[in-house]
Enzyme design. Structure first.
Site, PDB file in Angstrom:
ATOM      1  CG  LEU A   1     -21.133  14.854 -15.250  1.00  0.00           C
ATOM      2  CD1 LEU A   1     -20.367  15.990 -15.883  1.00  0.00           C
ATOM      3  CD2 LEU A   1     -21.543  15.241 -13.831  1.00  0.00           C
TER       4      LEU A   1
ATOM      5  CG  LEU B   1      -1.930   1.153   1.236  1.00  0.00           C
ATOM      6  CD1 LEU B   1      -3.001   0.963   0.179  1.00  0.00           C
ATOM      7  CD2 LEU B   1      -2.582   1.295   2.597  1.00  0.00           C
ATOM      8  CB  ALA B   2       3.959   2.112   1.839  1.00  0.00           C
TER       9      ALA B   2
ATOM     10  NE  ARG C   1     -25.598  -0.245 -14.982  1.00  0.00           N
ATOM     11  CZ  ARG C   1     -25.768   0.351 -16.158  1.00  0.00           C
ATOM     12  NH1 ARG C   1     -26.974   0.754 -16.518  1.00  0.00           N
ATOM     13  NH2 ARG C   1     -24.766   0.528 -16.976  1.00  0.00           N
TER      14      ARG C   1
ATOM     15  CD  GLN D   1     -12.590   2.231  -9.459  1.00  0.00           C
ATOM     16  OE1 GLN D   1     -12.077   3.175  -8.902  1.00  0.00           O
ATOM     17  NE2 GLN D   1     -12.277   0.994  -9.153  1.00  0.00           N
TER      18      GLN D   1
ATOM     19  CG  HIS E   1     -14.273  -0.474  -0.703  1.00  0.00           C
ATOM     20  ND1 HIS E   1     -13.712   0.274   0.288  1.00  0.00           N
ATOM     21  CD2 HIS E   1     -13.260  -1.245  -1.201  1.00  0.00           C
ATOM     22  CE1 HIS E   1     -12.420  -0.025   0.404  1.00  0.00           C
ATOM     23  NE2 HIS E   1     -12.122  -0.947  -0.496  1.00  0.00           N
TER      24      HIS E   1
END
Ligand SMILES: NC(=O)C1=CN([C@@H]2O[C@H](COP(=O)(O)OP(=O)(O)OC[C@H]3O[C@@H](n4cnc5c(N)ncnc54)[C@H](OP(=O)(O)O)[C@@H]3O)[C@@H](O)[C@H]2O)C=CC1
Ligand SMILES: O=C1O[C@H](COP(=O)(O)O)[C@@H](O)[C@H](O)[C@H]1O
Length: 611
Positions: A477, A93-94, A419, A444, A317
């Protein structure tokens, strides 16, 4: 000619950007909040896990947002010494996120130029080699900040995560930097725990005992997920951290909270007037929140196997996306008011049951290795790499609306999207369409918000009602077009936002203990069942959906059929191009027919006679 089918060439008026919650934009409520002192009072004992909504059971209380004293404005941050210590600095991660994000923040002037970065790990390193390896992902902008200027701020401290002498010498190292600072002020300290969760508690305790900042400066702790494995282990971790740190000093990271499109949900809902009236079970048929990766575990199988996709992605998440979508409007956009509404929502969510969960695991396919082929994965593992579950919300707004949360590795594409499908209305029938309006929020790649609507297919024919041809179109958009020049959109990595907010003391993007308590309540019974019974997941080829998944979603009243399932950015473009070509061909055929008709009626109308 511009097509109405293309994603977002539609331009909305751009209003001045709204600032994030910072000391400079402090709601008055913050002033009621607690000062920055460690507490010795652990959270209340944990109630038993049941398969029922929590109702009145006690959960960690919602801490009021940071007080003015806890927030650090830009000028203050820049006028004092600042040290950022990364525990686990030699890790994945770093390398991938933390060093690149710190570089970006320094380059943009968000962090002070005299910043002190300390990497912490168990074994000594050769500093230049460490920097070369861990800073490899930094995208240098030589004109703005030379890489060597940034890396000259990095040092490494070797020592055990549970060794007091090592923390005492860490403290001395930091103090030497602070004392050399021209301001003569005490130094702020931000600690990032980028280590396996098993050592979170020990490191927090050691920092608190041996490496706190002096009075007048802040000590803040950033903790990576996962925060426990279930309700019980979360509670234990929470007790441990609460023993040493105030809730306002803890910044629990869920980096999806820093994703641009998820951050936009509240703006979309509450800065506009058209969405909220439709945001109810009267109008919304179902909601899909989907995460797909076209990667396997990439050598992280050892870690992943003890976690599984539900703990890795869904419980955190995707649940955050769910909360922003489904919560009621908070009183203000102050962090504690937001948490209050998130928690109220989660309390209405029933525990997810295994029988209402679909599990899969990717195997070799399409030229890619399977999960069990990763040498870090235990042989014969039944760990799910794909999971889907339906959340039911028992409140007035959402009763009866299924929220499908799906996450999988080893699939066909990298995609995260939401959605919201709307219910058809009786009058749609007179137009001869089966309207499936959907509001799509593509997190994404290629960030976009668009509405799948039905439009009249352009053409000279002027039928009405059922005679008219109609096409599904995407109105919306696309961030790259609206906020950029069309090239891939960059608005800062989620970790940049996380680090900056923590440096400012702003908890708007960190996960509260109260919401974690509820989120673990929802998933713990199902996770325990998976841990104990180890059900066989449906094995599927890399790049393909598990067999039976579509039928399973249908049995839960959710239709993931195209365009809902397959409308990726590229497919939307292809779909648009195909529809445009078809409309053009039809138009040309009609023009030819008209010309032929005219020729029959008047042979001199043919241009070839006009010499
Ligand atoms: N990598 C990612 O993409 C993501 C990671 N996370 C979370 O971030 C944290 C760090 O992740 P990541 O960098 O991938 O982890 P790593 O497995 O790369 O470990 C990070 C560092 O921790 C130390 N470490 C490893 N194993 C142990 C152990 N058993 N006991 C003590 N120290 C150990 C090592 O440092 P040393 O040997 O130098 O002490 C290692 O370099 C974890 O909590 C992870 O769950 C969250 C989201 C994404
Ligand atoms: O937290 C995690 O997220 C990543 C996906 O992050 P993204 O920003 O690239 O979408 C996932 O690969 C990883 O397994 C998980 O731990």
């Amino acid at each position: 000619m511009q097509s109405s089918l293309r994603i977002s060439e539609v331009k909305f008026g751009v209003v001045p950007p709204l600032s994030p919650l910072t000391a400079e934009a402090t709601p008055s409520k913050r002033q009621r909040c607690a000062p920055e002192t460690p507490t010795a009072t652990p959270p209340p004992p944990l109630p038993p896990v049941t398969a029922q909504p929590s109702g009145p059971t006690p959960s960690p209380s919602i801490t009021k947002s940071a007080s003015l004293a806890d927030l650090t404005d830009h000028a203050t941050l820049h006028s004092m010494p600042l040290t950022i210590v990364i525990f686990g600095a030699t890790g994945d991660l770093a390398r991938k996120k933390l060093f690149p994000s710190l570089y970006q923040l320094c380059m943009q002037g968000h962090l002070p130029s005299h910043l002190n970065i300390v990497g912490y790990g168990r074994s000594p390193v050769d500093l230049p080699a460490f920097i070369a390896k861990q800073c490899v992902n930094i995208k240098e902008n030589r004109r703005a900040l030379r890489l060597e200027h940034f890396t000259s701020r990095i040092q490494f401290h070797a020592g055990g995560y549970d060794a007091p002498p090592s923390y005492q010498s860490l403290d001395l190292t930091i103090r030497a930097y602070e004392e050399a600072h021209p301001s003569g002020k005490p130094g702020n300290r931000l600690f990032f725990l980028s280590v396996p969760p098993a050592v979170f508690g020990t490191v927090a305790e050691m920092i608190s005992q041996h490496a706190r900042a002096e009075r007048g400066a802040f000590t803040r702790l950033m903790i990576e997920k996962p925060f426990g494995r279930d309700l019980q282990t979360f509670h234990e971790l929470n007790q441990l951290t609460a023993r040493h740190f105030e809730e306002t000093q803890l910044f629990r990271i869920d980096h999806y909270l820093g994703k641009e499109v998820l951050l936009n949900i509240s703006t979309l809902r509450w800065a506009n007037s058209v969405f909220e009236p439709l945001w109810t079970r009267e109008h919304i048929h179902s909601v899909q929140i989907t995460f797909k990766e076209n990667l396997g575990t990439e050598g992280r199988g050892g870690y992943f196997d003890g976690v599984g996709i539900v703990r890795d992605v869904i419980q955190n998440h995707l649940l955050q996306a769910f909360m922003f979508l489904a919560m009621d409007a908070p009183q203000t956009m102050c962090a504690s008011d937001i948490v209050e509404m998130k928690v109220a929502l989660l309390r209405s969510v029933k525990c997810v049951e295994l029988q209402h969960t679909f599990l899969g695991q990717f195997a070799a396919g399409n030229g890619e290795k399977g999960y069990l082929d990763d040498e870090t994965t235990p042989a014969g593992s039944r760990c799910p790499t794909f999971a889907a579950c339906v959340l039911s919300v028992d409140n007035e707004r959402w009763r009866g609306v299924p929220f499908l949360l799906t996450a999988g590795k080893g699939l066909d594409e990298r995609l995260c999207e939401v959605r919201v499908r709307f219910k058809p209305q009786p009058y749609n029938k007179m137009m001869g369409v089966d309207a499936h309006n959907e509001l799509v929020m593509r997190v994404q790649p290629d960030e976009a918000l668009y509405m799948v609507a039905v439009a009249k297919t352009p053409g000279i024919s002027a039928g009405v009602g059922r005679d008219e041809r109609r096409t599904p179109v995407a109105m919306g958009l696309r961030y790259a077009s609206q906020f950029g020049d069309g090239s891939p959109f960059v608005s800062g990595d989620a970790y940049e936002r996380m680090l900056l907010n923590a440096a400012r003391g702003d908890q708007a993007l960190s996960v509260s203990a109260a919401e974690l308590f509820e989120s673990w309540r929802i998933f713990t019974p199902m996770l325990h069942q998976i841990d104990q019974e180890k059900p066989q997941p449906v094995v599927h080829a890399f790049g393909e959906l598990p067999a039976g998944f579509i039928e399973w979603t249908e049995s839960h009243g959710i239709d993931i059929s195209p365009p809902a399932r397959h409308w990726s950015a590229a497919e939307a473009e292809a779909h648009a191009a195909a529809a445009i070509a078809a409309a053009k061909a039809a138009e040309e055929a009609a023009a030819r027919a008209r010309a032929e008709e005219a020729k029959q009626a008047d042979p001199f109308s043919d241009p070839s006679f006009m010499l």
